[in-house]
Design a protein around this motif. Structure first.
Motif, PDB file in Angstrom:
ATOM      1  N   PHE A  94       0.833  -1.191   0.000  1.00 43.91           N
ATOM      2  CA  PHE A  94       0.000   0.000   0.000  1.00 43.91           C
ATOM      3  C   PHE A  94       0.876   1.254   0.000  1.00 43.91           C
ATOM      4  N   LEU A  95       1.872   1.246   0.863  1.00 43.95           N
ATOM      5  CA  LEU A  95       2.802   2.369   0.914  1.00 43.95           C
ATOM      6  C   LEU A  95       3.532   2.529  -0.410  1.00 43.95           C
ATOM      7  N   ALA A  96       3.868   1.422  -1.015  1.00 46.45           N
ATOM      8  CA  ALA A  96       4.563   1.488  -2.294  1.00 46.45           C
ATOM      9  C   ALA A  96       3.705   2.223  -3.317  1.00 46.45           C
ATOM     10  N   GLY A  97       2.431   1.908  -3.330  1.00 44.85           N
ATOM     11  CA  GLY A  97       1.536   2.585  -4.260  1.00 44.85           C
ATOM     12  C   GLY A  97       1.421   4.064  -3.945  1.00 44.85           C
ATOM     13  N   LEU A  98       1.228   4.368  -2.701  1.00 47.02           N
ATOM     14  CA  LEU A  98       1.113   5.768  -2.296  1.00 47.02           C
ATOM     15  C   LEU A  98       2.377   6.546  -2.648  1.00 47.02           C
ATOM     16  N   ALA A 111     -11.590  21.427   9.661  1.00 48.76           N
ATOM     17  CA  ALA A 111     -10.333  22.134   9.447  1.00 48.76           C
ATOM     18  C   ALA A 111     -10.173  22.560   7.999  1.00 48.76           C
ATOM     19  N   ASP A 112     -11.085  22.101   7.168  1.00 43.54           N
ATOM     20  CA  ASP A 112     -11.054  22.444   5.746  1.00 43.54           C
ATOM     21  C   ASP A 112      -9.764  21.982   5.078  1.00 43.54           C
ATOM     22  N   VAL A 113      -9.399  20.767   5.407  1.00 41.17           N
ATOM     23  CA  VAL A 113      -8.193  20.184   4.835  1.00 41.17           C
ATOM     24  C   VAL A 113      -8.594  19.082   3.848  1.00 41.17           C
ATOM     25  N   PRO A 114      -7.984  19.050   2.683  1.00 37.07           N
ATOM     26  CA  PRO A 114      -8.324  18.020   1.691  1.00 37.07           C
ATOM     27  C   PRO A 114      -7.992  16.614   2.201  1.00 37.07           C
ATOM     28  N   PHE A 115      -8.796  15.655   1.813  1.00 36.22           N
ATOM     29  CA  PHE A 115      -8.512  14.272   2.167  1.00 36.22           C
ATOM     30  C   PHE A 115      -9.250  13.344   1.208  1.00 36.22           C
ATOM     31  N   VAL A 116      -8.877  12.093   1.267  1.00 41.32           N
ATOM     32  CA  VAL A 116      -9.520  11.095   0.417  1.00 41.32           C
ATOM     33  C   VAL A 116      -9.703   9.829   1.239  1.00 41.32           C
ATOM     34  N   LEU A 117     -10.817   9.176   1.037  1.00 38.67           N
ATOM     35  CA  LEU A 117     -11.135   7.985   1.819  1.00 38.67           C
ATOM     36  C   LEU A 117     -10.726   6.711   1.092  1.00 38.67           C
ATOM     37  N   PHE A 118     -10.206   5.781   1.839  1.00 34.59           N
ATOM     38  CA  PHE A 118      -9.999   4.446   1.281  1.00 34.59           C
ATOM     39  C   PHE A 118     -11.173   3.633   1.818  1.00 34.59           C
ATOM     40  N   GLY A 119     -12.188   3.513   0.992  1.00 35.07           N
ATOM     41  CA  GLY A 119     -13.430   2.899   1.437  1.00 35.07           C
ATOM     42  C   GLY A 119     -14.476   3.980   1.569  1.00 35.07           C
ATOM     43  N   ARG A 120     -15.458   3.935   0.722  1.00 33.38           N
ATOM     44  CA  ARG A 120     -16.462   5.002   0.754  1.00 33.38           C
ATOM     45  C   ARG A 120     -17.319   4.872   2.002  1.00 33.38           C
ATOM     46  N   HIS A 151      -2.210  -0.739  -6.342  1.00 35.18           N
ATOM     47  CA  HIS A 151      -3.037   0.099  -7.208  1.00 35.18           C
ATOM     48  C   HIS A 151      -3.892   1.060  -6.382  1.00 35.18           C
ATOM     49  N   ALA A 152      -4.402   0.567  -5.286  1.00 35.73           N
ATOM     50  CA  ALA A 152      -5.211   1.418  -4.409  1.00 35.73           C
ATOM     51  C   ALA A 152      -4.396   2.626  -3.956  1.00 35.73           C
ATOM     52  N   GLY A 153      -3.174   2.372  -3.527  1.00 37.20           N
ATOM     53  CA  GLY A 153      -2.324   3.464  -3.089  1.00 37.20           C
ATOM     54  C   GLY A 153      -2.044   4.444  -4.206  1.00 37.20           C
ATOM     55  N   LEU A 154      -1.808   3.900  -5.374  1.00 37.93           N
ATOM     56  CA  LEU A 154      -1.532   4.716  -6.553  1.00 37.93           C
ATOM     57  C   LEU A 154      -2.710   5.644  -6.859  1.00 37.93           C
ATOM     58  N   ARG A 155      -3.879   5.071  -6.862  1.00 36.02           N
ATOM     59  CA  ARG A 155      -5.063   5.876  -7.185  1.00 36.02           C
ATOM     60  C   ARG A 155      -5.393   6.864  -6.071  1.00 36.02           C
ATOM     61  N   THR A 170     -13.962   3.313  -8.024  1.00 39.01           N
ATOM     62  CA  THR A 170     -14.100   1.981  -7.446  1.00 39.01           C
ATOM     63  C   THR A 170     -13.294   0.991  -8.277  1.00 39.01           C
ATOM     64  N   ALA A 171     -12.943  -0.091  -7.646  1.00 38.93           N
ATOM     65  CA  ALA A 171     -12.205  -1.136  -8.348  1.00 38.93           C
ATOM     66  C   ALA A 171     -12.826  -2.476  -7.969  1.00 38.93           C
ATOM     67  N   THR A 172     -12.426  -3.496  -8.670  1.00 40.65           N
ATOM     68  CA  THR A 172     -12.996  -4.817  -8.432  1.00 40.65           C
ATOM     69  C   THR A 172     -11.955  -5.748  -7.829  1.00 40.65           C
ATOM     70  N   ALA A 173     -12.376  -6.497  -6.848  1.00 38.03           N
ATOM     71  CA  ALA A 173     -11.481  -7.501  -6.276  1.00 38.03           C
ATOM     72  C   ALA A 173     -11.488  -8.716  -7.201  1.00 38.03           C
ATOM     73  N   GLN A 174     -10.308  -9.278  -7.372  1.00 35.01           N
ATOM     74  CA  GLN A 174     -10.216 -10.387  -8.325  1.00 35.01           C
ATOM     75  C   GLN A 174     -10.259 -11.742  -7.620  1.00 35.01           C
ATOM     76  N   PHE A 175     -11.167 -12.585  -8.075  1.00 31.44           N
ATOM     77  CA  PHE A 175     -11.301 -13.892  -7.437  1.00 31.44           C
ATOM     78  C   PHE A 175     -10.142 -14.800  -7.798  1.00 31.44           C
ATOM     79  N   LEU A 176      -9.504 -15.327  -6.770  1.00 34.36           N
ATOM     80  CA  LEU A 176      -8.417 -16.271  -6.983  1.00 34.36           C
ATOM     81  C   LEU A 176      -8.950 -17.671  -6.685  1.00 34.36           C
TER      82      LEU A 176
END
Lengths: 374, 374
Positions: B103-107, B163-172, B320-324, B344-350
């Motif tokens: 996750f950190l790698a993506g971010l 605080a009027d600070v920008p942010f983004v949620l991981f998980g709506r 990818h999540a971190g990247l986006r 949104t993205a799709t989880a891939q069934f293994l």
DNA sequence: ATCGTTTCCGAAACCGGTTTCGGCAAGGGT
DNA sequence: ACCCTTGCCGAAACCGGTTTCGGAAACGAT
């Protein structure tokens, strides 16, 4: 470049009254005291030419008003951004993954208590790592760096030395006694592992080392060899493997050992991940861990507690490591003598279920002696 | 406050020649071009009142000289430190641990491509988390924040909004349609899981949900229920559990289900960690996974590939999540409309080894129909 | 040729701090 | 009483950028 700023309010208030909600700056403090901001700055920074009286007065007012200097504002003059840098390289095997979060927790806690933050970057190759260091140094993103997983010949060290940037090693490196480091005595752990097994009557003990490029590898190998010597046991080259940091690599290594003419009754692994590989090999060969084959790991990864039987291993306190590393680095940044910034810690043996008496054990007569050497 | 600076050299060189090794500053560029630094600054920042001719000329010289503005120097005027903030709260169960590094790698990758860095802090409680946010906001350590593991009623959101600070949620999060987020459709995955099992003839399907305080929990539960409904199956309340995010918690939950009057032939878990708990329960009860009991997980943790049989699960691409997320956050910081920053993205069934046909299966006549609904 | 407009850049203030320099007043010595 | 320190603080420059303001030159239109 138009940007809607928060501070763009046009409300009228007393001219000497800082707008509520706005950040209190140094001039607010100095105005409130009838002093100049230069005096306030020097008072807060313990300059000797400020009387103790006004120093405390300034400090009190600053606290009362909740003044906190803007680190990037001071940085432009002082050159210090109050941030510790960490470049995480996760290539190949990322065995470091399991500890990462606790390690970060330690670093973060240590940094924040001194008012520092943690700036991190990741890379997936040595080249990217070095380039990342260069750009972080050039842009002064951090005042110093923590170097995890030091290697025997680490290019990061040369880079940071040339740039004259403070850093601290996680894992000491031979031949550089003037560098700050924090290290866990893996050699001592391997030594203790051998003793533990010797007491249990094992004589054929295998050793699966980790990546030879890392500085911990020779240290742990030395500890193992010394342990064998001290226990009066003979080291069988066929029972020595290295560069096994993943389950698969260790599986192969263990398989080779067990196919040897005198197979081991116990295997010591330099990393837990390898120990898990040994578990798989044992399962494939129908050997019962802790009975037919004893295993000892190192690291203390959480998965080790959930395999069956639970893995006996040497747990490393990564939280503490992060805590100490950030402290050492900050002191290094502040100019302390590097030779005084060297610490070691001990890995703690977790006696769980993966070791047992040597099979077909003809009660080694020397068994009792090892105790006294512990 | 005496500090030995790198730039304290007293070597004499041409007065117009920047000292080699010293950082090239904006005045060096302007001097080299015979312009003022204000012109250079505006040229580099695409101000409209700079002719295209000199703009390119300035840009070329800046590139040639390797000029890079000091982010904390610009920050003092612009208020932007070019850094993304992340506060990692690892309390209770730290199931997030396995993904953290990727996750950190993506971010990190997403941030660095836009010239941003990553500033992280950790905490071990909600209160500390909120306090950390406050201090990071007050000291302007980051221009915006990434909020991992959003909760159904998330105090971080209120804080950052105030605080009027920008942010983004991981998980709506439900009911806040104007917030930027990135989410993986866990509900769809649970739905698909039910279908998969229904096709295999399973009729008694259990569901072990994760922590109900997290926003993903209701979503995944809904997906499961909808899947059961669409497959024409009846939901047995005795086969529904929740708040199981650790192996131990799931072990207990699964044990309860298997002791029910109509035990499940398959169990779907909202998180992989729970699935591993089901494995333990099955082992304790002598049930063979993929044969006597089918299991499907969610997350795609690496350990899932090493258990026996390998766990069938829905893999989430955390890189990818971190990247986006970093991209969305940066665009949010730059002032883009938040409603356009939702992905949104799709989880891939293994499809691995932990599912199989329902035991004692009297070939469910409806079995074939589900295929067409996929 | 004259007079507005634009176009484009320089001058200077500014951001929030730090640091150097110099001077005034109190204190000490003779 | 006089001079020399010393203690303590204000004034102003500085750090490396950004942004506002204003004016000169080029341009176009009358």
């Amino acid at each position: 470049m138009i940007r809607g700023g928060i501070g763009a309010s046009m409300s009228f208030e007393g001219k000497d009254m800082p707008r509520k909600g706005a950040r209190v700056k140094i001039s607010d403090v100095s105005d409130a005291l009838g002093l100049t901001k230069s005096t306030v700055s020097r008072a807060l920074n313990h300059y000797p030419d400020i009387s103790e009286t006004t120093r405390t007065r300034v400090q009190a007012m600053a606290d009362k008003m909740g003044y906190r200097p803007l680190s990037h504002a001071q940085a432009i003059r002082t050159g210090l951004v109050k941030s510790l840098g960490l470049v995480i390289q996760m290539a190949d095997h990322d065995a470091q993954r399991p500890f990462l979060s606790t390690f970060l927790a330690g670093l973060s806690e240590g940094a924040s208590t001194e008012g520092f933050t943690l700036t991190i970057a990741t890379s997936n190759s040595e080249q990217v790592t070095l380039d990342t260091f260069k750009s972080m140094i050039r842009d002064h993103k951090a005042d110093g760096f923590i170097l995890p997983r030091t290697m025997v010949d680490d290019p990061r060290i040369a880079l940071l030395r040339a740039a004259d940037v403070p850093f601290v090693l996680f894992g000491r490196v031979a031949g550089a006694s003037d560098l700050p480091f924090y290290d866990v005595k893996g050699g001592a752990a391997m030594h203790e592992a051998v003793q533990h097994l010797a007491v249990l009557g094992h004589r054929q003990i295998g050793f699966i080392n980790g990546g030879t490029q890392y500085s911990y590898a020779p240290t742990r190998a030395d500890g193992f060899l010394r342990g064998m010597f001290d226990a009066g046991l003979v080291v069988d080259p066929a029972l020595m493997a290295q560069d096994a940091v993943t389950i698969d690599q260790a599986r192969i290594a263990a398989d080779g050992m067990l196919a040897a003419s005198t197979p081991p009754t116990a295997i010591i692994c330099a990393v837990d991940m390898a120990a898990l590989g040994v578990y798989e090999t044992a399962a494939a060969r129908g050997l019962k861990i802790g009975y037919d084959l004893s295993v000892i790991g190192y690291d203390g990864i959480p998965e080790g507690a959930h395999v069956s039987p639970p893995l006996s291993t040497f747990a490393v306190d990564f939280k503490h490591a992060g805590l100490r590393l950030s402290d050492l680095l900050i002191r290094n940044i502040r100019g302390e003598n590097p030779t005084g910034l060297q610490e070691t810690a001990t890995a703690q043996f977790l006696h769980r279920g993966s070791t047992g008496p040597a099979p077909h054990s003809h009660t080694n007569s020397k068994g009792g002696n090892y105790e006294s050497e512990l």
